[in-house]
Motif scaffolding. Structure first.
Motif, PDB file in Angstrom:
ATOM      1  N   MET A 124       0.778   2.711 -10.483  1.00 24.83           N
ATOM      2  CA  MET A 124       1.827   1.850  -9.931  1.00 24.83           C
ATOM      3  C   MET A 124       1.948   2.080  -8.429  1.00 24.83           C
ATOM      4  SD  MET A 124       4.989   1.935 -12.615  1.00 24.83           S
ATOM      5  CE  MET A 124       4.732   1.695 -14.361  1.00 24.83           C
ATOM      6  N   PHE A 125       2.509   1.067  -7.737  1.00 21.93           N
ATOM      7  CA  PHE A 125       2.752   1.244  -6.312  1.00 21.93           C
ATOM      8  C   PHE A 125       4.065   0.564  -5.943  1.00 21.93           C
ATOM      9  CE2 PHE A 125       0.455  -2.748  -6.590  1.00 21.93           C
ATOM     10  CZ  PHE A 125       1.043  -3.574  -5.626  1.00 21.93           C
ATOM     11  N   LEU A 126       4.644   1.021  -4.817  1.00 18.07           N
ATOM     12  CA  LEU A 126       5.904   0.496  -4.293  1.00 18.07           C
ATOM     13  C   LEU A 126       5.610  -0.311  -3.040  1.00 18.07           C
ATOM     14  CD1 LEU A 126       7.979   3.800  -4.538  1.00 18.07           C
ATOM     15  CD2 LEU A 126       7.901   1.959  -6.225  1.00 18.07           C
ATOM     16  N   ARG A 127       6.288  -1.445  -2.902  1.00 14.87           N
ATOM     17  CA  ARG A 127       6.091  -2.283  -1.726  1.00 14.87           C
ATOM     18  C   ARG A 127       7.425  -2.436  -0.997  1.00 14.87           C
ATOM     19  NH1 ARG A 127       2.837  -7.525  -2.790  1.00 14.87           N
ATOM     20  NH2 ARG A 127       1.151  -6.001  -2.546  1.00 14.87           N
ATOM     21  N   TYR A 128       7.403  -2.222   0.299  1.00 13.64           N
ATOM     22  CA  TYR A 128       8.591  -2.433   1.130  1.00 13.64           C
ATOM     23  C   TYR A 128       8.146  -2.971   2.475  1.00 13.64           C
ATOM     24  CZ  TYR A 128       7.262   2.152   3.082  1.00 13.64           C
ATOM     25  OH  TYR A 128       6.583   3.195   3.662  1.00 13.64           O
ATOM     26  N   GLN A 129       9.100  -3.391   3.281  1.00 10.84           N
ATOM     27  CA  GLN A 129       8.787  -4.064   4.541  1.00 10.84           C
ATOM     28  C   GLN A 129       9.083  -3.160   5.728  1.00 10.84           C
ATOM     29  OE1 GLN A 129      10.929  -7.794   5.905  1.00 10.84           O
ATOM     30  NE2 GLN A 129       9.103  -8.757   5.042  1.00 10.84           N
ATOM     31  N   ASP A 130       8.129  -3.106   6.637  1.00 15.40           N
ATOM     32  CA  ASP A 130       8.319  -2.360   7.874  1.00 15.40           C
ATOM     33  C   ASP A 130       9.272  -3.157   8.759  1.00 15.40           C
ATOM     34  OD1 ASP A 130       8.209  -1.138  10.342  1.00 15.40           O
ATOM     35  OD2 ASP A 130       6.056  -0.764  10.281  1.00 15.40           O
ATOM     36  N   PRO A 131      10.475  -2.599   9.092  1.00 20.55           N
ATOM     37  CA  PRO A 131      11.455  -3.369   9.869  1.00 20.55           C
ATOM     38  C   PRO A 131      10.993  -3.706  11.285  1.00 20.55           C
ATOM     39  CG  PRO A 131      12.138  -1.076   9.687  1.00 20.55           C
ATOM     40  CD  PRO A 131      10.953  -1.239   8.790  1.00 20.55           C
ATOM     41  N   GLU A 132      10.040  -2.950  11.812  1.00 22.42           N
ATOM     42  CA  GLU A 132       9.580  -3.217  13.175  1.00 22.42           C
ATOM     43  C   GLU A 132       8.567  -4.354  13.225  1.00 22.42           C
ATOM     44  OE1 GLU A 132       8.186   0.349  14.939  1.00 22.42           O
ATOM     45  OE2 GLU A 132      10.104   1.392  14.794  1.00 22.42           O
ATOM     46  N   THR A 133       7.700  -4.449  12.216  1.00 23.73           N
ATOM     47  CA  THR A 133       6.662  -5.485  12.219  1.00 23.73           C
ATOM     48  C   THR A 133       6.890  -6.548  11.160  1.00 23.73           C
ATOM     49  OG1 THR A 133       5.257  -4.282  10.657  1.00 23.73           O
ATOM     50  CG2 THR A 133       4.983  -3.782  13.007  1.00 23.73           C
TER      51      THR A 133
END
Length: 592
Positions: free
Chosen positions: A1-10
């Motif tokens: 499994m993997f977790l996905r999140y968003q880089d707030p800078e890019t």
């Protein structure tokens, strides 16, 4: 499994594959997943890898963690689940992340231009800027940055979309109808940015009615999101085929929008506080009655009756559920009356033991019973020249109901143990949350006393029936408690506003006040959430099927007409224009 999140800078997605038995999440650099957010603890939570799923748990009880929108300390998580840690949202995925094409590169000079514009925009917000000017300034910068022909900012308030700003290069007027609803709906629903390089040939939207009708060439739409709450969207368009948007421009817009969201949110919160205080003062001065807040039709009817009956000495009976504000209305009646300079005395007839209530109401003479060491003035005498408020009148014992009836008729009070009567000049206001007609039928309340008290009845609506009044009251209490407890709370999120209006509020205004007070004290957020208010997604008021509601109304209405006709069934049938057998059939349902 993997977790996905968003880089707030890019604003780019980052995939983290869970390989270790324990994965740490926190603000400190040593964690496996580092989130630079003040709301995230140095080590906030741990993820444990299991054979078939993952388990996430907070390290400290004070750390906030949400799984699928529900606050928790520990939960099993599976593919498709969403986790919120501070302002960061993670989604759980099965398998391994797939390779994706790299976004178009952005020229260095355009990156510098974007950063320069963002700095200039941030500096402009140090001034006392209104939201309209704020959005217009933001949109102008974005349109010039992306070389778009036109742009729009749409904000979300109370679940509805509102056009906040519009801008077109070289033109003062912008045709707001040239917005594709299909594209906006997609971004609002998914919370993800969207680029349609060539709208007419796009497989997703090429056949959408709004795209075809508007003959769109190229569109970009990105969300304005702050801590998982969508403030609105930025929508940009080009009609010329030679100026199609590319992924590099979208990446540039995402960076700008991500940073602008935080700036805009902060500015809006400060402005909302000013507007809120101003609006509350206006409401108190115009739309409300004294200290009673309410603009719905039912409350306006209450205010109308209040103003008419207040100058008279008519006895008023306040009816309504617990917590609807009967004591506040009684106080306002006194304030508007000719007795405003006299005393306002209140007594709860249900809160005092029966053996002491008579003395409290009528007073007693020294030596009249054990413990009566001095003469005592009762509430009736204390209210002389003013108003006496008898709360929970339905709880008054039968023997005192007789004495109360005599006082209402003669305006003469006899103290316990005293043979001498004393004249009093008072106005009586009574209140109850019980059905007095039913109490009369049960033999618990005197019918003649009811008619004396019921000269002018005023029914106070339940909070759930008052619509937008719920939000006005909540904001009023928020302003009070935020100042009292030096809190940073400034308002309510859109989901919280919806939840409050849908909630049943069994405790009415008093319950709302207590919930707001607790939320202001306990929450660190500027905008309070449904979780802060203790309202779950399923905690909305019960909505009955229409047929069931119709049947309940018929039972209630037939009972009322029977009471009017002294339970003459034949007359009731004639009044209602129904067969007498219908009346007998519904009478059988009264005990159900």
């Amino acid at each position: 499994m993997f977790l996905r999140y968003q880089d707030p800078e890019t604003n780019r997605d980052i995939d983290f594959v869970v390989k270790k038995p324990i994965v740490s999440i926190g603000r400190a650099p040593g964690n496996d997943i580092v989130f630079t957010d003040a709301l995230v603890a140095p080590t906030h939570a741990n993820i444990l890898r299991k054979p078939k799923n993952l388990t996430i748990a907070v390290v400290d009880r004070g750390n906030e963690l949400y799984v699928n929108g529900k606050k928790t300390r520990k939960a099993d998580i599976f593919p498709g689940d969403t986790i919120l840690v501070g302002m960061f949202e993670l989604t759980v995925h099965d398998g391994a992340p797939s390779a994706s094409a790299a976004p178009s590169e952005v020229a260095p000079e355009r990156q510098v231009d974007a950063l320069s514009r963002l700095v200039a925009f941030s500096n402009s917000l140090m001034e006392d800027t209104t939201p309209n000017s704020l959005f217009q300034s933001l949109l102008k910068e974005v349109v010039e940055l992306t070389e778009a022909e036109k742009g729009f900012i749409i904000v979300l308030q109370d679940g509805k979309r509102h056009l906040a700003a519009a801008h077109r290069i070289g033109e003062e007027d912008v045709d707001v109808s040239r917005i594709s609803d299909s594209i906006v709906e997609n971004v609002v629903d998914t919370g993800k940015p969207l680029i349609v390089s060539n709208a007419t040939e796009d497989k997703r939207f090429g056949k959408a009615k709004s795209v075809v009708d508007l003959r769109l060439s190229s569109v970009m739409c990105v969300p304005l999101v702050y801590r998982s709450e969508m403030l609105g969207v930025i929508y940009l368009g080009n009609d010329a085929v030679q100026n199609l948007f590319d992924n590099g421009t979208l990446a540039l817009l995402q960076v700008f929008a991500a940073q602008a969201s935080m700036i805009v949110h902060t500015a809006l919160m400060l402005n909302e506080l000013k507007l809120s205080n101003t609006n509350l003062r206006k409401l108190l001065a115009q739309g409300n009655q004294g200290e009673i807040i309410g603009t719905c039709a039912d409350m306006k009817s209450v205010f109308k009756v209040l103003r008419k009956v207040a100058p008279t000495d008519a006895t008023v009976l306040l009816l309504g559920e617990t917590g609807t504000g009967k004591d506040v209305v009684a106080t306002e009646l006194h304030r508007l009356s000719n007795r405003a300079e006299g005393p306002f005395i209140s007594i709860n007839c249900g809160a005092i033991p029966e053996n002491l209530l008579e003395s409290e109401l009528f007073g007693h003479k020294k030596g009249s019973f054990t413990g009566a060491t001095v003469d005592k003035v009762g509430k009736f005498e204390a209210a002389n020249g003013g108003t006496l408020f008898l709360d929970e009148i339905a709880e008054m014992p039968a023997n005192l109901q007789v004495k109360l009836l005599r006082v209402l008729q003669d305006r003469i009070v006899e103290r316990v143990g005293d043979l001498e009567g004393r004249s009093v000049d008072i106005r009586i206001v009574a209140a109850t949350n019980k059905d007095l007609q039913q109490r009369i039928q049960d033999g618990a309340f005197r019918e003649d006393l009811f008619y004396r008290l019921n000269e002018v009845p005023i029914h106070l609506p339940a909070l759930r029936e008052r619509g937008d009044d719920i939000v006005q009251l909540a904001q009023y209490f928020l302003s009070q408690y935020a100042a009292q407890y030096d809190s940073g709370a400034r308002g309510f999120s859109n989901p919280c506003t919806k939840a409050m209006k849908a909630y049943y509020w069994p405790g009415n205004v008093r319950q709302l006040q207590n919930r707001v007070k607790k939320a202001v004290i306990m929450s660190d957020r500027a905008q309070l959430t449904p979780e802060d208010m203790g309202i779950g997604r399923g905690d909305k008021q019960h909505i009955r099927p229409l047929a069931e509601a119709e049947e309940a109304f018929k039972i209630k209405y037939i009972r009322e007409v029977l009471d009017i006709n002294d339970w003459n069934k034949a007359q009731t049938a004639r009044d209602l224009d129904v067969d007498p057998r219908t009346i007998f059939r519904y009478i059988e349902k009264f005990d159900d």
